[in-house]
Design an enzyme around this catalytic site. Structure first.
Site, PDB file in Angstrom:
ATOM      1  N   SER A 249      56.412  31.976  55.600  1.00 44.89           N
ATOM      2  CA  SER A 249      55.976  31.012  54.680  1.00 44.89           C
ATOM      3  C   SER A 249      55.478  31.529  53.206  1.00 44.89           C
ATOM      4  CB  SER A 249      54.722  30.412  55.128  1.00 44.89           C
ATOM      5  OG  SER A 249      54.079  29.453  54.189  1.00 44.89           O
TER       6      SER A 249
ATOM      7  N   GLN B  60      60.623  31.519  53.367  1.00 50.33           N
ATOM      8  CA  GLN B  60      60.788  29.957  53.028  1.00 50.33           C
ATOM      9  C   GLN B  60      60.377  29.796  51.837  1.00 50.33           C
ATOM     10  OE1 GLN B  60      57.499  28.361  53.169  1.00 50.33           O
ATOM     11  NE2 GLN B  60      58.778  26.543  52.784  1.00 50.33           N
TER      12      GLN B  60
ATOM     13  N   TYR C 224      59.541  26.437  48.631  1.00 52.49           N
ATOM     14  CA  TYR C 224      59.448  25.118  48.160  1.00 52.49           C
ATOM     15  C   TYR C 224      59.704  25.583  46.746  1.00 52.49           C
ATOM     16  CZ  TYR C 224      56.615  23.822  52.186  1.00 52.49           C
ATOM     17  OH  TYR C 224      56.257  23.558  53.488  1.00 52.49           O
TER      18      TYR C 224
ATOM     19  N   THR D  56      63.313  24.863  51.624  1.00 51.22           N
ATOM     20  CA  THR D  56      62.636  23.702  52.627  1.00 51.22           C
ATOM     21  C   THR D  56      63.001  22.441  51.545  1.00 51.22           C
ATOM     22  OG1 THR D  56      61.038  24.912  53.521  1.00 51.22           O
ATOM     23  CG2 THR D  56      60.542  22.422  53.326  1.00 51.22           C
TER      24      THR D  56
ATOM     25  N   LYS E 106      66.782  24.215  55.004  1.00 53.26           N
ATOM     26  CA  LYS E 106      65.974  23.831  56.082  1.00 53.26           C
ATOM     27  C   LYS E 106      65.484  22.522  56.040  1.00 53.26           C
ATOM     28  CE  LYS E 106      61.694  25.159  58.701  1.00 53.26           C
ATOM     29  NZ  LYS E 106      60.979  23.933  58.233  1.00 53.26           N
TER      30      LYS E 106
ATOM     31  N   SER F 155      66.120  20.464  61.412  1.00 51.69           N
ATOM     32  CA  SER F 155      64.361  20.653  61.286  1.00 51.69           C
ATOM     33  C   SER F 155      64.015  19.289  61.015  1.00 51.69           C
ATOM     34  CB  SER F 155      63.827  21.539  60.622  1.00 51.69           C
ATOM     35  OG  SER F 155      62.455  21.802  60.600  1.00 51.69           O
TER      36      SER F 155
ATOM     37  N   HIS G 208      60.601  19.319  60.280  1.00 48.04           N
ATOM     38  CA  HIS G 208      59.389  19.844  59.895  1.00 48.04           C
ATOM     39  C   HIS G 208      58.335  19.699  60.871  1.00 48.04           C
ATOM     40  CE1 HIS G 208      57.789  21.341  55.816  1.00 48.04           C
ATOM     41  NE2 HIS G 208      56.730  21.573  56.508  1.00 48.04           N
TER      42      HIS G 208
ATOM     43  N   ARG H 104      55.804  16.997  60.826  1.00 43.98           N
ATOM     44  CA  ARG H 104      54.862  16.893  59.712  1.00 43.98           C
ATOM     45  C   ARG H 104      55.160  16.273  58.611  1.00 43.98           C
ATOM     46  NH1 ARG H 104      50.748  20.427  61.180  1.00 43.98           N
ATOM     47  NH2 ARG H 104      50.354  20.877  59.164  1.00 43.98           N
TER      48      ARG H 104
ATOM     49  N   ASP I  93      65.146  23.894  65.231  1.00 48.39           N
ATOM     50  CA  ASP I  93      63.602  24.113  65.660  1.00 48.39           C
ATOM     51  C   ASP I  93      63.056  22.878  65.893  1.00 48.39           C
ATOM     52  OD1 ASP I  93      62.696  22.419  63.530  1.00 48.39           O
ATOM     53  OD2 ASP I  93      62.045  24.093  62.209  1.00 48.39           O
TER      54      ASP I  93
ATOM     55  N   GLY J 203      60.098  21.627  69.070  1.00 46.75           N
ATOM     56  CA  GLY J 203      60.020  21.057  70.474  1.00 46.75           C
ATOM     57  C   GLY J 203      60.456  21.887  71.360  1.00 46.75           C
ATOM     58  N   ILE J 204      61.008  22.941  70.867  1.00 47.35           N
ATOM     59  CA  ILE J 204      61.933  23.995  71.938  1.00 47.35           C
ATOM     60  C   ILE J 204      60.667  24.785  72.825  1.00 47.35           C
ATOM     61  CG2 ILE J 204      63.344  26.115  72.252  1.00 47.35           C
ATOM     62  CD1 ILE J 204      64.711  24.810  69.685  1.00 47.35           C
TER      63      ILE J 204
END
Length: 359
Positions: free
Chosen positions: A118, A138, A140, A166, A231, A253, A255, A258, A286, A288-289
């Protein structure tokens, strides 16, 4: 691949096991931190649906296939990895463990995986790189793009392998803490943003860009000289625009539920995005895996790698570096078993494995 004693091989990384891991981690964490790690935005609709979307997928395994040797190794933007299971970016890792991102990086290096760091990390990029982990940043982008340059330059100097832009956060979605104490009220100064220049965030131009566009993909690639991953993509047409702008990979994704609450589950978007991308770029996913079967399903649907967010964070809180290694190894073992049972000898897209989903 040997499992540590406190993970029962027969349990693997089942959904119940991950839930138990989350509960163990949360028992060790301040309530504000535990809630921050788990919560989604709004009513948490998207966060709640993520795991069930993968569970609803069914497979058509190949029979009479030689699976005596299974190779889970692959490459991500040219970087060889021993596993297609990678770790997604998450902030406040030092709230989970004092060693934070350094412990996470060391664990990922141990299993031969890839880590996305991050931009808000609480550990210096140089310390993360010292672990030997393969890592991406990652990022922003702020309204004033030039304000991002010191952070990007520092990451490049530390040996980052790619920039993950992102794309789904023009504003940060609201989270409901129910009036309870929040993580921002208890956060220590060195828990986040230690790689930014002093004073970052104090000017209007430092706010997240609300005018993000394909030109930013090209700008990042040209400015850093690195491949750019985008992403936060859920649509095939958006993936097309990213590739036209020079993106090397598309990361499906929402997020972790979120951002926009009610956004579709990634398991329901991956096929369309992978079809739109074709062979022009790599695709990741990504959200819920929670099992080797989920990983296998994502690979069959066209993902080159899956990224885990909350499970490694919970493992870090539950037992630091060693626990992260243990959990990632156990999930890797579960993936090997799933590949053997499905007749997949190495990671790769295989639409023939996918059964029609009845709604």
């Amino acid at each position: 691949m040997e499992l540590a004693a406190h993970v029962m091989p027969e349990a693997g990384i089942s959904i119940r096991h991950i839930q138990a891991l989350a509960e163990e981690a949360e028992a060790r964490l301040p309530s504000a931190v535990a809630r921050y790690f788990r919560q989604g935005s709004g009513a948490s609709v998207s966060a709640a649906e993520a795991v069930a979307a993968w569970e609803g997928r069914r497979l058509l395994p190949h029979a009479l296939t030689d699976v005596a040797r299974i190779d889970t190794g692959t490459s991500l933007l040219g970087t060889p990895v021993r596993t297609p299971i990678a770790v997604a970016p998450s902030t406040f890792q030092r709230a989970a463990d004092p060693d934070g991102e350094r412990a996470m990086a060391a664990a990922v290096a141990d299993v031969g995986g890839l880590l996305t760091v991050s931009s808000n990390a609480g550990t210096r990029f140089e310390a993360i790189a010292e672990t030997g982990v393969a890592w991406w940043l990652q990022a922003y982008l702020p309204a004033d793009r030039q304000a991002a340059l010191p952070l990007l330059d520092r990451a490049v100097a530390a040996g980052v392998g790619a920039i993950v832009l992102t794309a789904d956060t023009p504003v940060v979605a609201r989270k409901d803490d129910g009036g309870a104490e929040t993580i921002w009220e208890i956060a220590e100064d060195d828990w986040l943003q230690v790689n930014f220049e002093p004073g970052y965030g104090s000017r209007p131009g430092h706010a997240k860009a609300r005018d993000l566009g394909p030109a930013d993909v090209a700008w990042l690639r040209e400015r850093t000289g690195l491949p750019v991953v985008v992403k936060g993509i859920l649509r095939g047409d958006d993936a097309e625009r990213c590739i036209a702008a020079g993106a090397a990979a598309i990361w499906v994704s929402n997020h972790g539920g979120r951002q926009l609450d009610g956004a579709a589950a990634t398991a329901d978007c991956l096929l369309d995005v992978a079809a739109a991308v074709g062979e022009r770029a790599e695709v990741y996913v990504d959200g819920g895996i929670r099992s080797g079967r989920h990983v296998l399903t994502a690979l069959a649907m066209g993902a080159r790698a899956v990224f885990l967010g909350r499970p490694p964070l919970w493992a870090l809180a539950a037992g630091g570096r060693d626990r992260v290694v243990c959990e990632l190894n156990a999930l890797g073992e579960e993936l090997v078993e799933a590949m053997q049972l499905a007749g997949m000898r190495r990671p790769g897209a295989d639409p023939s494995l996918l059964a029609a989903v009845r709604r």
